[in-house]
Design an enzyme around this catalytic site. Structure first.
Site, PDB file in Angstrom:
ATOM      1  N   ASP A  64      47.008  23.016  62.163  1.00 31.06           N
ATOM      2  CA  ASP A  64      46.665  22.118  61.056  1.00 31.06           C
ATOM      3  C   ASP A  64      45.251  22.451  60.610  1.00 31.06           C
ATOM      4  OD1 ASP A  64      46.145  20.121  59.269  1.00 31.06           O
ATOM      5  OD2 ASP A  64      46.598  18.462  60.635  1.00 31.06           O
ATOM      6  N   ASN A  87      44.485  32.415  52.959  1.00 34.69           N
ATOM      7  CA  ASN A  87      45.357  32.093  51.831  1.00 34.69           C
ATOM      8  C   ASN A  87      45.682  30.612  51.721  1.00 34.69           C
ATOM      9  OD1 ASN A  87      47.743  32.571  49.846  1.00 34.69           O
ATOM     10  ND2 ASN A  87      48.690  31.603  51.640  1.00 34.69           N
ATOM     11  N   TYR A 152      39.497  20.497  43.524  1.00 35.23           N
ATOM     12  CA  TYR A 152      40.163  21.753  43.875  1.00 35.23           C
ATOM     13  C   TYR A 152      39.343  22.950  43.413  1.00 35.23           C
ATOM     14  CZ  TYR A 152      43.603  25.550  43.463  1.00 35.23           C
ATOM     15  OH  TYR A 152      44.266  26.750  43.535  1.00 35.23           O
ATOM     16  N   LYS A 156      37.226  25.935  45.699  1.00 37.48           N
ATOM     17  CA  LYS A 156      37.465  27.363  45.571  1.00 37.48           C
ATOM     18  C   LYS A 156      36.242  28.106  45.028  1.00 37.48           C
ATOM     19  CE  LYS A 156      41.704  27.844  47.044  1.00 37.48           C
ATOM     20  NZ  LYS A 156      42.032  28.724  48.196  1.00 37.48           N
ATOM     21  N   THR A 187      55.329  29.279  42.887  1.00 33.07           N
ATOM     22  CA  THR A 187      55.451  29.108  44.328  1.00 33.07           C
ATOM     23  C   THR A 187      56.156  27.791  44.607  1.00 33.07           C
ATOM     24  OG1 THR A 187      53.377  27.880  44.609  1.00 33.07           O
ATOM     25  CG2 THR A 187      53.231  30.301  44.636  1.00 33.07           C
TER      26      THR A 187
END
Length: 246
Positions: A64, A87, A152, A156, A187
């Protein structure tokens, strides 16, 4: 296919689906022994079996990434690696006012802290052995503001800065660190929100969604000897940014 990665060991986080799975399959096809990371043992077993059915080597390790101690346990269980592919990631959307502590922490812990811990645990060993590769997955949202995607994108953007920091820190020891800035990709994660990837694709010059293999191609290239003089780069595999029009 030439086995240019024969004898190497690669850890791919989030390798049971999407881009990570595609990367794992490609690295295995090039001869690397792949450590498949994920949370689902069932999906992990399927990815490992797929690699083995194609003649490759793989094993699964669950962890996790939201828990710092479990990230350290993952690194310890995997052991020395030659290739690290950061990833795994989480992306959720919300306004600033609607973002609570749990939402914020989840993005930072998985998208930023987990790669940081894995690099801290695994890359000094690469440096001591005289070489290695790290490829971090980023997103176009790290460079272009995404409505309701601030946390988010910020997580990144941090990964992209750390990519350059680590390239400097470990480059003289023979370790290359790069990132791939991915655009909208089909995805299981994006499929859970119908129309999400397609809406982002409208602002790319290609005007379409990428397949996981198209992003994985860039990752695999950076991990390969063919990219031996590329270090500290943020490679854009994002479909291109539309020009500002009058």
């Amino acid at each position: 296919m030439t086995k240019t990665l024969e004898g190497s060991i690669a850890l791919v986080t989030g390798a049971t689906a999407g881009i990570g799975r595609a990367v794992a399959l490609q690295l295995a096809a090039l001869g690397a022994e792949v450590v498949v990371h994920g949370r689902s043992a069932e999906r992990g077993a399927k990815t490992v079996q797929e690699i083995q059915n194609a003649g490759g080597k793989a094993r699964f390790v669950a962890a996790d990434l939201a828990e710092a101690d479990d990230v350290r346990r993952l690194a310890a269980e995997v052991g020395p690696v030659d290739i690290l592919i950061n990833n795994a990631g989480v992306y959720k959307f919300g306004t600033t006012a609607d973002t609570d502590d749990a939402f914020f922490d989840e993005h930072i812990n998985i998208n930023l802290r987990a790669p940081y811990i894995l690099v801290a645990q695994l890359v000094p060993g690469m440096a001591a052995r005289g070489g290695g590769v790290v490829v971090n997955l980023s997103t176009i949202a790290a460079a272009v503001p995404a409505r309701m995607g601030g946390v988010y994108g910020a997580s990144k953007a941090g990964v992209e800065l750390l990519t350059r920091v680590w390239a400097d820190e470990f480059g003289r020891s023979g370790v290359r660190v790069n990132a791939v800035q991915a655009g909208p990709t089909e995805t299981p994660g994006t499929a859970a929100t119908p129309g999400l990837a397609e809406s982002f694709a409208t602002v790319t010059t290609l005007g379409r969604v990428a397949g996981p293999d198209e992003i994985a191609n860039a990752v695999t290239f950076l991990a390969s000897p063919q990219a031996s003089y590329i270090n500290g780069a943020i490679v854009q595999a994002n479909g291109g940014q539309l020009a500002i029009a009058p």
